[in-house]
Write a protein that holds these residues in place. Structure first.
Motif, PDB file in Angstrom:
ATOM      1  N   THR A  67       0.973  -1.110  -0.076  1.00  0.00           N
ATOM      2  CA  THR A  67       0.069   0.138  -0.032  1.00  0.00           C
ATOM      3  C   THR A  67       0.830   1.329   0.076  1.00  0.00           C
ATOM      4  OG1 THR A  67      -0.268   0.413   2.349  1.00  0.00           O
ATOM      5  CG2 THR A  67      -1.768  -1.438   1.319  1.00  0.00           C
ATOM      6  N   VAL A  68       0.363   2.336  -0.200  1.00  0.00           N
ATOM      7  CA  VAL A  68       0.876   3.711  -0.181  1.00  0.00           C
ATOM      8  C   VAL A  68       0.663   4.623   1.054  1.00  0.00           C
ATOM      9  CG1 VAL A  68       0.652   3.916  -2.689  1.00  0.00           C
ATOM     10  CG2 VAL A  68      -1.027   4.742  -1.053  1.00  0.00           C
ATOM     11  N   LEU A  69       0.457   3.576   2.423  1.00  0.00           N
ATOM     12  CA  LEU A  69       0.143   4.178   3.441  1.00  0.00           C
ATOM     13  C   LEU A  69       1.331   5.046   4.135  1.00  0.00           C
ATOM     14  CD1 LEU A  69      -1.670   4.559   5.865  1.00  0.00           C
ATOM     15  CD2 LEU A  69      -1.228   2.730   6.862  1.00  0.00           C
ATOM     16  N   LEU A  70       2.398   4.391   3.986  1.00  0.00           N
ATOM     17  CA  LEU A  70       3.828   5.051   4.681  1.00  0.00           C
ATOM     18  C   LEU A  70       4.089   6.154   3.646  1.00  0.00           C
ATOM     19  CD1 LEU A  70       6.172   4.461   6.472  1.00  0.00           C
ATOM     20  CD2 LEU A  70       7.302   3.365   5.153  1.00  0.00           C
ATOM     21  N   ARG A  71       4.243   6.270   2.496  1.00  0.00           N
ATOM     22  CA  ARG A  71       4.243   7.298   1.749  1.00  0.00           C
ATOM     23  C   ARG A  71       3.382   8.397   1.949  1.00  0.00           C
ATOM     24  NH1 ARG A  71       7.842  10.588  -1.367  1.00  0.00           N
ATOM     25  NH2 ARG A  71       6.562  11.940  -2.745  1.00  0.00           N
ATOM     26  N   SER A  72       2.242   7.874   2.117  1.00  0.00           N
ATOM     27  CA  SER A  72       1.062   9.062   2.431  1.00  0.00           C
ATOM     28  C   SER A  72       1.198   9.532   3.792  1.00  0.00           C
ATOM     29  CB  SER A  72      -0.292   8.236   2.323  1.00  0.00           C
ATOM     30  OG  SER A  72      -0.629   7.677   1.125  1.00  0.00           O
ATOM     31  N   MET A  73       1.524   8.767   4.601  1.00  0.00           N
ATOM     32  CA  MET A  73       1.781   9.371   5.994  1.00  0.00           C
ATOM     33  C   MET A  73       2.776  10.339   6.032  1.00  0.00           C
ATOM     34  SD  MET A  73      -0.043   8.127   8.625  1.00  0.00           S
ATOM     35  CE  MET A  73       0.972   8.000  10.037  1.00  0.00           C
ATOM     36  N   TYR A  74       3.919  10.295   5.128  1.00  0.00           N
ATOM     37  CA  TYR A  74       5.180  11.133   5.012  1.00  0.00           C
ATOM     38  C   TYR A  74       4.573  12.616   4.282  1.00  0.00           C
ATOM     39  CZ  TYR A  74       9.106  13.518   3.051  1.00  0.00           C
ATOM     40  OH  TYR A  74      10.134  14.270   2.400  1.00  0.00           O
ATOM     41  N   GLN A 232      -5.193  10.416   4.905  1.00  0.00           N
ATOM     42  CA  GLN A 232      -6.771   9.944   4.819  1.00  0.00           C
ATOM     43  C   GLN A 232      -7.234   9.229   3.717  1.00  0.00           C
ATOM     44  OE1 GLN A 232      -8.505  10.576   7.548  1.00  0.00           O
ATOM     45  NE2 GLN A 232      -6.796  11.692   8.701  1.00  0.00           N
ATOM     46  N   ILE A 233      -6.494   9.549   2.508  1.00  0.00           N
ATOM     47  CA  ILE A 233      -6.946   9.092   1.129  1.00  0.00           C
ATOM     48  C   ILE A 233      -6.523   7.699   1.181  1.00  0.00           C
ATOM     49  CG2 ILE A 233      -6.708   9.420  -1.329  1.00  0.00           C
ATOM     50  CD1 ILE A 233      -6.302  12.409  -1.192  1.00  0.00           C
ATOM     51  N   ALA A 234      -5.328   7.492   1.668  1.00  0.00           N
ATOM     52  CA  ALA A 234      -4.698   6.089   1.511  1.00  0.00           C
ATOM     53  C   ALA A 234      -5.560   5.006   2.308  1.00  0.00           C
ATOM     54  CB  ALA A 234      -3.077   6.332   2.380  1.00  0.00           C
ATOM     55  N   LEU A 235      -6.372   5.280   3.102  1.00  0.00           N
ATOM     56  CA  LEU A 235      -7.178   4.362   4.020  1.00  0.00           C
ATOM     57  C   LEU A 235      -7.991   3.674   3.106  1.00  0.00           C
ATOM     58  CD1 LEU A 235      -7.932   6.249   7.457  1.00  0.00           C
ATOM     59  CD2 LEU A 235      -6.468   4.389   6.923  1.00  0.00           C
ATOM     60  N   LYS A 236      -8.288   4.343   1.688  1.00  0.00           N
ATOM     61  CA  LYS A 236      -9.420   3.787   0.817  1.00  0.00           C
ATOM     62  C   LYS A 236      -8.742   2.443   0.232  1.00  0.00           C
ATOM     63  CE  LYS A 236      -8.189   6.055  -3.531  1.00  0.00           C
ATOM     64  NZ  LYS A 236      -8.712   7.061  -4.494  1.00  0.00           N
ATOM     65  N   PHE A 237      -7.590   2.224   0.182  1.00  0.00           N
ATOM     66  CA  PHE A 237      -6.853   1.135  -0.425  1.00  0.00           C
ATOM     67  C   PHE A 237      -7.427  -0.200   0.523  1.00  0.00           C
ATOM     68  CE2 PHE A 237      -4.028   4.503  -2.091  1.00  0.00           C
ATOM     69  CZ  PHE A 237      -3.900   3.728  -3.404  1.00  0.00           C
ATOM     70  N   PHE A 238      -7.694  -0.024   1.735  1.00  0.00           N
ATOM     71  CA  PHE A 238      -8.261  -1.185   2.457  1.00  0.00           C
ATOM     72  C   PHE A 238      -9.857  -1.549   2.145  1.00  0.00           C
ATOM     73  CE2 PHE A 238      -5.079   0.863   5.099  1.00  0.00           C
ATOM     74  CZ  PHE A 238      -4.054  -0.117   4.804  1.00  0.00           C
ATOM     75  N   GLN A 239     -10.413  -0.834   1.271  1.00  0.00           N
ATOM     76  CA  GLN A 239     -11.773  -0.988   0.937  1.00  0.00           C
ATOM     77  C   GLN A 239     -11.807  -1.436  -0.518  1.00  0.00           C
ATOM     78  OE1 GLN A 239     -14.202   2.672   1.504  1.00  0.00           O
ATOM     79  NE2 GLN A 239     -12.958   3.341   3.121  1.00  0.00           N
ATOM     80  N   TYR A 248      -8.011  -4.352   8.744  1.00  0.00           N
ATOM     81  CA  TYR A 248      -6.906  -3.460   8.184  1.00  0.00           C
ATOM     82  C   TYR A 248      -7.375  -1.954   8.191  1.00  0.00           C
ATOM     83  CZ  TYR A 248      -3.899  -7.308   6.660  1.00  0.00           C
ATOM     84  OH  TYR A 248      -3.062  -8.485   6.586  1.00  0.00           O
ATOM     85  N   LEU A 249      -8.458  -1.934   8.104  1.00  0.00           N
ATOM     86  CA  LEU A 249      -8.896  -0.418   7.847  1.00  0.00           C
ATOM     87  C   LEU A 249      -8.966   0.313   9.018  1.00  0.00           C
ATOM     88  CD1 LEU A 249     -10.150   1.718   6.119  1.00  0.00           C
ATOM     89  CD2 LEU A 249     -12.364   1.112   6.683  1.00  0.00           C
ATOM     90  N   MET A 250      -9.242  -0.543  10.289  1.00  0.00           N
ATOM     91  CA  MET A 250      -9.361   0.077  11.726  1.00  0.00           C
ATOM     92  C   MET A 250      -7.765   0.250  11.953  1.00  0.00           C
ATOM     93  SD  MET A 250     -12.300   0.941  12.565  1.00  0.00           S
ATOM     94  CE  MET A 250     -12.591   1.336  10.895  1.00  0.00           C
ATOM     95  N   ALA A 251      -6.976  -0.712  11.746  1.00  0.00           N
ATOM     96  CA  ALA A 251      -5.671  -0.469  12.079  1.00  0.00           C
ATOM     97  C   ALA A 251      -4.838   0.566  11.531  1.00  0.00           C
ATOM     98  CB  ALA A 251      -4.654  -1.837  11.656  1.00  0.00           C
ATOM     99  N   GLY A 252      -5.251   0.941   9.976  1.00  0.00           N
ATOM    100  CA  GLY A 252      -4.908   2.220   9.454  1.00  0.00           C
ATOM    101  C   GLY A 252      -5.240   3.254  10.161  1.00  0.00           C
ATOM    102  N   ALA A 253      -6.645   3.260  10.469  1.00  0.00           N
ATOM    103  CA  ALA A 253      -7.094   4.668  10.850  1.00  0.00           C
ATOM    104  C   ALA A 253      -6.530   4.769  12.476  1.00  0.00           C
ATOM    105  CB  ALA A 253      -8.791   4.203  11.115  1.00  0.00           C
ATOM    106  N   THR A 254      -6.222   3.778  13.204  1.00  0.00           N
ATOM    107  CA  THR A 254      -5.492   3.793  14.382  1.00  0.00           C
ATOM    108  C   THR A 254      -4.099   4.643  14.047  1.00  0.00           C
ATOM    109  OG1 THR A 254      -6.618   2.058  15.256  1.00  0.00           O
ATOM    110  CG2 THR A 254      -4.807   2.711  16.467  1.00  0.00           C
ATOM    111  N   VAL A 255      -3.481   3.978  13.225  1.00  0.00           N
ATOM    112  CA  VAL A 255      -2.085   4.497  13.025  1.00  0.00           C
ATOM    113  C   VAL A 255      -2.075   6.077  12.529  1.00  0.00           C
ATOM    114  CG1 VAL A 255       0.197   4.520  11.323  1.00  0.00           C
ATOM    115  CG2 VAL A 255      -0.916   2.574  12.345  1.00  0.00           C
ATOM    116  N   VAL A 256      -3.205   6.379  11.772  1.00  0.00           N
ATOM    117  CA  VAL A 256      -3.403   7.648  11.198  1.00  0.00           C
ATOM    118  C   VAL A 256      -3.757   8.771  12.229  1.00  0.00           C
ATOM    119  CG1 VAL A 256      -4.815   9.114   9.633  1.00  0.00           C
ATOM    120  CG2 VAL A 256      -3.862   7.055   8.763  1.00  0.00           C
ATOM    121  N   ALA A 257      -4.636   8.220  13.415  1.00  0.00           N
ATOM    122  CA  ALA A 257      -4.950   9.109  14.348  1.00  0.00           C
ATOM    123  C   ALA A 257      -3.824   9.316  15.505  1.00  0.00           C
ATOM    124  CB  ALA A 257      -6.329   8.256  15.169  1.00  0.00           C
TER     125      ALA A 257
END
Length: 283
Positions: A67-74, A232-239, A248-257
């Motif tokens: 996923t692009v979550l790490l890049r998106s967090m950056y 916030q946009i990267a979370l859609k990759f788990f849908q 995975y979506l809730m884990a991503g939301a936890t990390v983002v929060a």
């Protein structure tokens, strides 16, 4: 004796209401974390359970794979921190001008600033999009760039208003003393005013962080490639099209929060002090 009993009952009811309110506030976060450490079958069971039989903390590792979550967090960190610095500087400078300087139309322009606070941000998406698209840079202007993501948060009416309210409480004698010592207007702002409005800067920083970090519409409108997605946009990759991977979506939301909570924790002192000053009219 009756007064003591009445006071005791009132205290018990007060703490009970506070406890119920705290539980109601924290429950969504507990449910999010509980789902984040479940397996997919456990997340879909009925009746649902708050916590799984066996915690799957590996979910917090798996969400970064493929996923692009790490890049998106950056991206979110870069955009948010830059927006905080620019907003605090420009808003405090504008507030200093409105409070300490006299110029034609001063009251009119400050009223315009106040009016911008009444316009919903969603209404500005389309005009801002065309402004950013027409700016010099690439053939698409500032679309899909960091400056384009930061621009709408560069200065806000709320920040200008908040800084001006704090500046009202700063005696003008300090400006006059600085001028006698040979300071220019900008030197007075930089050396005298900024140290005196640090609580307001902390409050504006917290609000700017929450605004930028949690924004979804503007990054979605301006981003053209996955490399520029925010968290916030990267979370859609788990849908998926038909299913949602809830753990995975809730884990991503936890990390983002988490960054929002950490940012508030480190600026909590300034946040509480600024709210206290604001509640007393800045005095």
């Amino acid at each position: 004796m009756d007064n003591k009993k009445s006071k005791l009952i009132a205290d018990v009811l007060t703490y009970l209401c506070l406890a119920v309110g705290t539980i109601a506030f924290l429950f969504p976060f507990l449910w999010m974390f509980g789902t984040a450490i479940k397996t997919m079958p456990e997340a879909m069971t009925w009746p649902p359970k708050l916590l799984p039989d066996k915690a799957q903390f590996n979910n917090f590792v798996e969400i970064f794979k493929g996923t692009v979550l790490l890049r998106s967090m950056y991206n979110s960190i870069v955009v948010t921190l830059c927006a905080i610095v620019v907003n605090v500087f420009l808003a405090s400078l504008a507030a200093y001008g409105f409070e300490r300087m006299n110029f034609p139309g001063k009251k009119f322009w400050f009223n315009i600033v106040l009016l911008t606070m009444m316009v919903p941000g969603a209404l500005l998406i389309i005009p801002l999009f065309f402004i950013v698209k027409s700016l010099p840079g690439t053939s698409f202007g500032w679309l899909d760039t960091y400056p384009g993501l930061i621009l709408p948060y560069a200065v806000t009416g709320f920040s200008i208003f908040l800084f001006r309210q704090f500046l009202v409480s700063v005696p003008r004698d300090v400006d006059e003393a600085a001028e006698i010592d040979g300071c220019s207007k900008f030197q007075t702002y930089r050396l005298i005013i900024i140290p005196m409005i640090r609580p307001a800067m902390g409050l504006v920083a917290v609000f700017t962080f929450l605004l930028v970090w949690n924004d979804y519409l503007w990054p979605l409108a301006i981003s053209r490639s996955e490399d520029m997605y925010t968290a916030q946009i990267a979370l859609k990759f788990f849908q998926g099209q038909y299913t949602i991977n809830w753990p995975y979506l809730m884990a991503g939301a936890t990390v983002v929060a988490m960054p929002s909570l950490l940012f508030y924790f480190f600026l909590q002192r300034f946040f509480q002090q600024s709210l206290s000053n604001l509640g007393t009219g800045g005095k």
